[in-house]
Write an enzyme that holds these catalytic residues in place. Sequence first.
Site: not given
Ligand code: NAP
Length: 365
Positions: A174
């Site tokens: 981001c």
């Molecule tokens: N948030 C932002 O603004 C943003 C921006 C750019 C990039 N990102 C990147 O995008 C990715 C996702 O971010 P997010 O904000 O959506 O994170 P999040 O809200 O913490 O969601 C993570 C997801 O991954 C699942 N998960 C966690 N560990 C896992 C595993 N070992 N195997 C399979 N599924 C697993 C979780 O499932 P459960 O709920 O069942 O645990 C959840 O669905 C990250 O790498 C983050 O750095 C985020």
Amino acid sequence: MVEGVATQFGALVWGMGDGYNPAMSIRAAIIGPTGYTGFWLIDLLLRHPAAEVSYLASHRDELPNIAEIFPALRGRCELSCRPIDPDVMVKEADVVFTCLPHKAAMAYVPAMLDVDLRVVDLSADYRLTDAELYEEVYQTPHTDRANLEHAVYGLPELYRERIEGADLVANPGCYPTAAALALSPLLQRSLIKPENIVINAASGVTGAGKSPKPHLHYPEVNEAYSAYACGTHRHQPEIEQTLSDQKGSGVSVLFVPHLLPVDRGILETIYVNPQDDDVTEDDLYEAFDDAYGDEAFVRVQSELPNIKHVRDTNFCDLAVRMVETGAGRKVVVFAAEDNMIKGASGQAIQNMNLMFDQGGTAGLL
Ligand SMILES: NC(=O)c1ccc[n+]([C@@H]2O[C@H](COP(=O)([O-])OP(=O)(O)OC[C@H]3O[C@@H](n4cnc5c(N)ncnc54)[C@H](OP(=O)(O)O)[C@@H]3O)[C@@H](O)[C@H]2O)c1
């Protein structure tokens, strides 16, 4: 891709964008749909005129209906999550979005590519091209170096042609998205110096993901404003990698992120030295206009950007000032974006559109 499949709500709600093919529907799977980026991908795909959500894949033992996790999806998308099974997913999807923490993503991506699914990975696992640097920054071995070699960095305004032919796109971080859009045109045209660049950035709390962390609880964040990871944030090397690639030689930055008590939005204020005394503010704007005049999602403007003006959109708003200080002239560049959309899920859709020849803006305007 399936021909002529109707999409839910799509064209009724949002504009169709340029160049999309109404006879086509891209079937999209999401691994990690229960997190924040997963939610926004579902939301955007439901509004897309040529895509559909076909498979939600979760690692949970008890697989939830997605509307139980996100009540906002009731009546819009009530799919039950299913196991992460590439052999089944490839029959029901054309593309898979991995919305997973770093390290978890590269545990699944090889199997998805092996069955010929195309992948947009939202994690950091395929962004840094140097595996050793990844291992140093993320403190974990890189377990998929073979695919890292051909992953394409998915910043459409800078790497459009490479994305179009890619099987594996690394969706940018981001903060790096805003920094790269703000600085690349100025570095490419040698209007600013490639060193002593200070990026002062603030992000809303969704930037940290959905899983609970003590320092992100409401009483900690509300009415607070604090810096963190000064000069040590994992996005600093990613920013330097893109800027060095755009400049064609080394660029170094000091990146100072802050946690802003809003749910979403990023504002970056970037301090840079002009390359020489002749550079004017008009030159800087001309560089932006040259680079982004034809880009739908970068708005070059004279007023200073505000996260409120980009909320829920795929826009990155840019402005620049040449400021006289007691110690000489300084260039100050401003960039605002929604971390959940241009900083994550919207950009992922932009990449999908390019990979599937659907025009850059379908489902996003
Ligand atoms: N948030 C932002 O603004 C943003 C921006 C750019 C990039 N990102 C990147 O995008 C990715 C996702 O971010 P997010 O904000 O959506 O994170 P999040 O809200 O913490 O969601 C993570 C997801 O991954 C699942 N998960 C966690 N560990 C896992 C595993 N070992 N195997 C399979 N599924 C697993 C979780 O499932 P459960 O709920 O069942 O645990 C959840 O669905 C990250 O790498 C983050 O750095 C985020």
